[in-house]
Design a protein around this motif. Structure first.
Motif, short mmCIF file in Angstrom:
data_model
loop_
_atom_site.label_atom_id
_atom_site.label_comp_id
_atom_site.label_asym_id
_atom_site.label_seq_id
_atom_site.Cartn_x
_atom_site.Cartn_y
_atom_site.Cartn_z
N ASP A 20 44.47 64.19 46.27
CA ASP A 20 43.56 64.92 45.41
C ASP A 20 42.85 64.06 44.38
O ASP A 20 42.20 64.59 43.50
CB ASP A 20 44.31 66.04 44.66
N GLY A 21 42.96 62.75 44.44
CA GLY A 21 42.26 61.90 43.49
C GLY A 21 40.78 62.24 43.50
O GLY A 21 40.24 62.68 44.50
N THR A 22 40.13 62.05 42.38
CA THR A 22 38.71 62.36 42.31
C THR A 22 37.93 61.43 43.23
O THR A 22 38.43 60.38 43.65
CB THR A 22 38.19 62.20 40.88
N LEU A 23 36.71 61.81 43.52
CA LEU A 23 35.85 60.97 44.35
C LEU A 23 35.72 59.58 43.74
O LEU A 23 35.79 58.58 44.45
CB LEU A 23 34.46 61.62 44.48
N LEU A 24 35.56 59.50 42.43
CA LEU A 24 35.43 58.21 41.76
C LEU A 24 36.70 57.38 41.94
O LEU A 24 36.64 56.19 42.26
CB LEU A 24 35.11 58.41 40.29
N GLU A 25 37.85 57.98 41.73
CA GLU A 25 39.12 57.26 41.91
C GLU A 25 39.27 56.77 43.35
O GLU A 25 39.70 55.64 43.58
CB GLU A 25 40.30 58.15 41.53
N ARG A 26 38.93 57.62 44.30
CA ARG A 26 39.03 57.21 45.71
C ARG A 26 38.06 56.08 46.03
O ARG A 26 38.39 55.17 46.78
CB ARG A 26 38.80 58.41 46.63
N ALA A 27 36.86 56.11 45.44
CA ALA A 27 35.89 55.03 45.67
C ALA A 27 36.39 53.72 45.08
O ALA A 27 36.29 52.67 45.71
CB ALA A 27 34.54 55.41 45.06
N LEU A 28 36.95 53.77 43.88
CA LEU A 28 37.44 52.57 43.21
C LEU A 28 38.65 51.95 43.91
O LEU A 28 38.86 50.74 43.85
CB LEU A 28 37.81 52.89 41.75
N THR A 29 39.44 52.77 44.57
CA THR A 29 40.67 52.28 45.22
C THR A 29 40.49 52.09 46.73
O THR A 29 41.47 51.97 47.45
CB THR A 29 41.85 53.23 44.95
N CYS A 30 39.25 52.07 47.17
CA CYS A 30 38.93 51.80 48.58
C CYS A 30 39.43 52.89 49.53
O CYS A 30 39.70 52.63 50.70
CB CYS A 30 39.45 50.44 49.03
N GLU A 31 39.57 54.10 49.05
CA GLU A 31 40.02 55.22 49.87
C GLU A 31 38.88 56.14 50.27
O GLU A 31 39.11 57.20 50.84
CB GLU A 31 41.10 56.00 49.12
N LEU A 32 37.66 55.75 49.98
CA LEU A 32 36.50 56.56 50.30
C LEU A 32 36.26 56.53 51.81
O LEU A 32 36.24 55.45 52.41
CB LEU A 32 35.28 56.00 49.57
N VAL A 42 24.73 59.10 44.29
CA VAL A 42 24.04 60.38 44.10
C VAL A 42 25.07 61.47 43.78
O VAL A 42 24.89 62.26 42.85
CB VAL A 42 23.21 60.74 45.35
N THR A 43 26.17 61.48 44.52
CA THR A 43 27.22 62.47 44.30
C THR A 43 27.88 62.27 42.93
O THR A 43 28.10 63.24 42.20
CB THR A 43 28.28 62.40 45.41
N LEU A 44 28.18 61.03 42.56
CA LEU A 44 28.78 60.77 41.25
C LEU A 44 27.83 61.17 40.12
O LEU A 44 28.27 61.70 39.10
CB LEU A 44 29.16 59.29 41.11
N GLY A 45 26.54 60.95 40.30
CA GLY A 45 25.55 61.35 39.30
C GLY A 45 25.55 62.85 39.08
O GLY A 45 25.32 63.33 37.97
N ALA A 46 25.81 63.61 40.14
CA ALA A 46 25.85 65.07 40.03
C ALA A 46 27.18 65.55 39.43
O ALA A 46 27.23 66.59 38.78
CB ALA A 46 25.64 65.69 41.40
N GLU A 47 28.26 64.78 39.63
CA GLU A 47 29.59 65.20 39.19
C GLU A 47 29.96 64.73 37.77
O GLU A 47 30.73 65.38 37.09
CB GLU A 47 30.67 64.68 40.15
N HIS A 48 29.44 63.59 37.34
CA HIS A 48 29.83 62.99 36.06
C HIS A 48 28.60 62.76 35.19
O HIS A 48 27.67 62.08 35.61
CB HIS A 48 30.51 61.62 36.28
N THR A 49 28.65 63.26 33.97
CA THR A 49 27.52 63.03 33.08
C THR A 49 27.35 61.54 32.77
O THR A 49 26.26 61.08 32.53
CB THR A 49 27.68 63.81 31.75
N GLY A 50 28.43 60.78 32.82
CA GLY A 50 28.35 59.35 32.57
C GLY A 50 27.60 58.57 33.63
O GLY A 50 27.18 57.44 33.42
N PHE A 51 27.40 59.18 34.80
CA PHE A 51 26.68 58.51 35.89
C PHE A 51 25.21 58.92 35.96
O PHE A 51 24.52 58.59 36.91
CB PHE A 51 27.36 58.76 37.24
#
Length: 159
Positions: A20-32, A42-51
């Motif tokens: 259940d790690g977030t999309l960002l966590e999975r991307a950072l840990t090579c689990e994407l 594009v997806t991170l930009g929609a999910e996180h205001t910081g992006f």
């Protein structure tokens, strides 16, 4: 029988939590998953205001720094800053030595390239140190996706 059911439920909850790690966590840990790499920014930009937009942009090498409202955790490190370059998404951590990260994550140090460890074909855990002002005293730890779609992340975001 009760012990078996309890053990099965515990295993199910543990497996679900890890997945259940977030999309960002999975991307950072090579689990994407490979199919999610192209649309990551594009997806991170929609999910996180910081992006929505980077707090700093640099060239040579090209890298954007994003500041998140809440820290994200990856590879045992936590930070509110994430760096993105074509094909790489990296957590910006306040550590001054690549050797420390390489030891912690079992990475192989490579001259002039930081440290790395392949995870699967075209996907590698990396640790880098760059001299850009906002990140000069920190280590970047995350994932390198060697996919054409990851190399084009900036083109997709700017459109």
């Amino acid at each position: 029988m009760k012990n078996f059911v309890a053990l099965a439920l515990l295993f199910l909850v543990s497996a679900t939590s890890a997945a259940d790690g977030t999309l960002l966590e999975r991307a950072l840990t090579c689990e994407l998953p490979d199919e999610a790499v192209g649309s990551l920014l594009v997806t991170l930009g929609a999910e996180h205001t910081g992006f929505e937009r980077p707090v700093a942009r640099y060239a040579l090498p090209t890298i954007d720094i994003y500041e998140l409202e809440e820290p994200v955790t990856a590879h045992g490190y936590a930070s509110r800053q994430v760096a993105v370059s074509p094909g790489r998404i990296l957590l910006v951590v306040p550590i001054d030595s690549i050797a420390t990260v390489a030891r912690d994550l079992n990475l192989k140090e490579v001259p002039f390239s930081g440290a790395r460890r392949p995870v699967r074909p075209s996907v590698t855990i990396v640790a880098l140190q760059l001299s850009h002002k906002i990140i000069a005293d920190k280590i970047l730890v995350g994932c390198e996706y060697a996919f054409r779609s990851a190399a084009e992340w900036f083109q997709l975001v700017e459109q």
